[in-house]
Design a protein around this motif. Structure first.
Motif, PDB file in Angstrom:
ATOM      1  N   PHE A  56       7.994  12.791   3.701  1.00  0.00           N
ATOM      2  CA  PHE A  56       9.285  12.631   2.755  1.00  0.00           C
ATOM      3  C   PHE A  56       9.530  13.654   1.713  1.00  0.00           C
ATOM      4  N   PRO A  57      10.523  13.822   1.024  1.00  0.00           N
ATOM      5  CA  PRO A  57      10.791  14.852  -0.045  1.00  0.00           C
ATOM      6  C   PRO A  57       9.720  14.397  -1.243  1.00  0.00           C
ATOM      7  N   ALA A  58       9.259  13.283  -1.466  1.00  0.00           N
ATOM      8  CA  ALA A  58       8.630  12.798  -3.092  1.00  0.00           C
ATOM      9  C   ALA A  58       7.745  11.797  -2.444  1.00  0.00           C
ATOM     10  N   PRO A  59       6.804  11.410  -3.352  1.00  0.00           N
ATOM     11  CA  PRO A  59       5.762  10.433  -3.243  1.00  0.00           C
ATOM     12  C   PRO A  59       6.626   9.157  -3.536  1.00  0.00           C
ATOM     13  N   GLN A  60       6.882   8.351  -2.108  1.00  0.00           N
ATOM     14  CA  GLN A  60       7.924   7.119  -2.567  1.00  0.00           C
ATOM     15  C   GLN A  60       7.565   6.045  -1.638  1.00  0.00           C
ATOM     16  N   SER A  61       6.521   6.247  -0.765  1.00  0.00           N
ATOM     17  CA  SER A  61       6.562   5.244   0.315  1.00  0.00           C
ATOM     18  C   SER A  61       5.464   4.424   0.441  1.00  0.00           C
ATOM     19  N   PHE A  62       5.958   3.014   0.336  1.00  0.00           N
ATOM     20  CA  PHE A  62       4.854   1.916   0.303  1.00  0.00           C
ATOM     21  C   PHE A  62       5.105   1.091   1.643  1.00  0.00           C
ATOM     22  N   VAL A  63       4.113   0.537   2.314  1.00  0.00           N
ATOM     23  CA  VAL A  63       3.830   0.189   3.577  1.00  0.00           C
ATOM     24  C   VAL A  63       3.269  -1.311   3.561  1.00  0.00           C
ATOM     25  N   ALA A  64       3.342  -2.097   4.355  1.00  0.00           N
ATOM     26  CA  ALA A  64       2.272  -3.365   4.551  1.00  0.00           C
ATOM     27  C   ALA A  64       0.957  -2.817   5.199  1.00  0.00           C
ATOM     28  N   GLY A  65      -0.037  -3.349   4.436  1.00  0.00           N
ATOM     29  CA  GLY A  65      -1.445  -3.213   4.644  1.00  0.00           C
ATOM     30  C   GLY A  65      -2.054  -4.341   5.399  1.00  0.00           C
ATOM     31  N   ALA A  66      -3.291  -4.997   4.871  1.00  0.00           N
ATOM     32  CA  ALA A  66      -3.811  -5.959   5.879  1.00  0.00           C
ATOM     33  C   ALA A  66      -3.014  -7.279   5.596  1.00  0.00           C
ATOM     34  N   PRO A  67      -2.944  -8.162   6.150  1.00  0.00           N
ATOM     35  CA  PRO A  67      -2.262  -9.608   6.110  1.00  0.00           C
ATOM     36  C   PRO A  67      -3.054 -10.166   4.884  1.00  0.00           C
ATOM     37  N   THR A  68      -2.285 -10.881   3.876  1.00  0.00           N
ATOM     38  CA  THR A  68      -3.033 -11.651   2.873  1.00  0.00           C
ATOM     39  C   THR A  68      -3.146 -13.199   3.066  1.00  0.00           C
ATOM     40  N   ASN A  69      -2.057 -13.853   3.208  1.00  0.00           N
ATOM     41  CA  ASN A  69      -1.982 -14.910   3.422  1.00  0.00           C
ATOM     42  C   ASN A  69      -0.490 -15.327   4.013  1.00  0.00           C
ATOM     43  N   VAL A  70      -0.195 -16.564   4.662  1.00  0.00           N
ATOM     44  CA  VAL A  70       1.145 -17.024   5.247  1.00  0.00           C
ATOM     45  C   VAL A  70       1.329 -18.417   4.663  1.00  0.00           C
ATOM     46  N   GLN A  71       2.390 -18.533   3.930  1.00  0.00           N
ATOM     47  CA  GLN A  71       2.987 -19.828   3.419  1.00  0.00           C
ATOM     48  C   GLN A  71       3.865 -20.510   4.107  1.00  0.00           C
ATOM     49  N   VAL A  72       3.905 -21.666   4.501  1.00  0.00           N
ATOM     50  CA  VAL A  72       4.613 -22.323   5.079  1.00  0.00           C
ATOM     51  C   VAL A  72       5.378 -23.658   4.380  1.00  0.00           C
ATOM     52  N   SER A  73       6.508 -23.634   4.364  1.00  0.00           N
ATOM     53  CA  SER A  73       7.312 -24.817   3.842  1.00  0.00           C
ATOM     54  C   SER A  73       8.249 -25.705   4.825  1.00  0.00           C
ATOM     55  N   VAL A  74       7.616 -26.821   5.001  1.00  0.00           N
ATOM     56  CA  VAL A  74       8.386 -27.710   6.029  1.00  0.00           C
ATOM     57  C   VAL A  74       9.342 -28.948   5.209  1.00  0.00           C
ATOM     58  N   LYS A  75      10.509 -28.996   5.640  1.00  0.00           N
ATOM     59  CA  LYS A  75      11.402 -29.894   5.111  1.00  0.00           C
ATOM     60  C   LYS A  75      11.472 -31.220   5.946  1.00  0.00           C
ATOM     61  N   ASN A  76      10.927 -32.329   5.276  1.00  0.00           N
ATOM     62  CA  ASN A  76      11.177 -33.644   5.703  1.00  0.00           C
ATOM     63  C   ASN A  76      11.353 -34.484   4.641  1.00  0.00           C
ATOM     64  N   GLU A 130       0.706  -1.316  -0.053  1.00  0.00           N
ATOM     65  CA  GLU A 130      -0.050   0.028   0.171  1.00  0.00           C
ATOM     66  C   GLU A 130       0.844   1.088  -0.013  1.00  0.00           C
ATOM     67  N   SER A 131       0.392   2.213  -0.749  1.00  0.00           N
ATOM     68  CA  SER A 131       1.058   3.556  -0.846  1.00  0.00           C
ATOM     69  C   SER A 131       0.685   4.209   0.390  1.00  0.00           C
ATOM     70  N   SER A 132       1.591   4.722   0.938  1.00  0.00           N
ATOM     71  CA  SER A 132       1.430   5.736   2.222  1.00  0.00           C
ATOM     72  C   SER A 132       1.240   7.069   2.030  1.00  0.00           C
ATOM     73  N   ALA A 133       0.037   7.757   1.913  1.00  0.00           N
ATOM     74  CA  ALA A 133      -0.066   9.083   1.524  1.00  0.00           C
ATOM     75  C   ALA A 133       0.390   9.975   2.734  1.00  0.00           C
ATOM     76  N   ARG A 134       0.336   9.212   4.053  1.00  0.00           N
ATOM     77  CA  ARG A 134       0.910   9.997   5.093  1.00  0.00           C
ATOM     78  C   ARG A 134       2.276  10.156   5.096  1.00  0.00           C
ATOM     79  N   ASN A 135       2.952   9.001   4.989  1.00  0.00           N
ATOM     80  CA  ASN A 135       4.418   9.300   4.759  1.00  0.00           C
ATOM     81  C   ASN A 135       5.141   9.968   3.620  1.00  0.00           C
ATOM     82  N   ASP A 136       4.349  10.087   2.449  1.00  0.00           N
ATOM     83  CA  ASP A 136       4.468  10.849   1.425  1.00  0.00           C
ATOM     84  C   ASP A 136       4.516  12.410   1.633  1.00  0.00           C
ATOM     85  N   LYS A 137       3.799  12.753   2.762  1.00  0.00           N
ATOM     86  CA  LYS A 137       3.584  14.243   2.986  1.00  0.00           C
ATOM     87  C   LYS A 137       4.973  14.628   3.741  1.00  0.00           C
TER      88      LYS A 137
END
Lengths: 180, 180
Positions: A107-127, A98-105
């Motif tokens: 920072f010197p230029a529109p540039q900030s992207f942050v983590a929004g709501a979680p989507t999913n979690v993937q797990v790999s198990v070695k066995n 997600e683009s962060s409108a707050r951070n972009d205010k």
């Protein structure tokens, strides 16, 4: 019922039983908490595991992600040990990109992207024994702490990781490298 | 030398001495290992600290980043405690934001960005007494494990974080929120 039909029905029942039994043995299916096919569960405490690296996916995923590992996985990542030893667990967390409108205010230029709501979690198990048929890796995808029950989705994990190994041999089917 | 000039020179010497002494007291400057102005060092073991969130910066930075915290900071992040308690340390790691041609060959569309070479590591230390003049936070930027000696750069930390607090009161001048 014709003889052919009887034979067909018997074969169907037999194969269902056989498949059911072998799937049961291979995955130790635990119902609600485990992924289909592999029986992978969301490991306790993974949210505080060691950071391996970060990444970002555009397109349909449109996420920003962190890859963490348990101690066995983290050590192998750091040391460049491939294949990963049994017991290694890699967890990939992801959130909306997600683009962060707050951070972009600020920072010197529109540039900030942050983590929004979680989507999913993937797990790999070695066995290597349990997951011998899939290169030693078992997979699971979790949303809101619950495994996604879609078998086709679970199958797509191995298909994609296998494709990586074919393209770039020696990765042990793992996309991520350790970021220092 | 005119009286005015003498006075001016004396004032300059006095202020330099005063500033020098107060800066020395405030920062416990330890030479090679500590940041200018604040005397912040790269904390031991920070690479394995708890993950708080991830972010990505375009523009001049062009990086992908992870924010980690020591136990005091991680607890405050998780619980939403603001201001952060003394002893909280937040570390922001960053790497070049790089398109992965290899991953894009595996994925269905060009979409994969990964962490490249490390750029710099920024450290924020909460100590309300020591850093009373800068809202309780001391700052440092490190490259290859060494503090960047640029005083102007070190000053820019507080300027920017202060701007955030003015725009979004209650953040305790911290950009990052905890990602679950």
């Amino acid at each position: 019922m014709s003889e052919m039909r009887k034979l067909g029905a018997a074969a169907l029942i037999a194969s269902t039983l056989l498949f059911g039994v072998s799937a049961g043995l291979a995955s130790s299916w635990t119902g609600d908490r485990a992924s289909p096919i592999y029986g992978v569960e969301l490991p306790e405490g993974y949210r505080d595991w060691k950071l391996i690296s970060v990444a970002q996916e555009n397109g349909r995923n449109n996420d920003i992600r962190a890859i963490v590992g348990n101690d066995i996985a983290a050590r192998a990542f750091r040391d460049g040990t491939r294949p990963f030893p049994d017991g290694a667990i890699i967890v990939r967390l992801a959130w909306r990109y997600e683009s962060s409108a707050r951070n972009d205010k600020v920072f010197p230029a529109p540039q900030s992207f942050v983590a929004g709501a979680p989507t999913n979690v993937q797990v790999s198990v070695k066995n290597t024994k349990r997951y011998a048929a899939t290169g030693g890796w078992g997979y699971g995808q979790f949303e809101d702490g619950r495994p996604n029950p879609d078998r086709t989705l679970a199958q797509s994990c191995f298909a994609c990781h296998q494709k990586l190994e074919a393209l770039d041999p020696g990765t042990d089917m793992v996309f991520t490298a350790y970021s220092r």
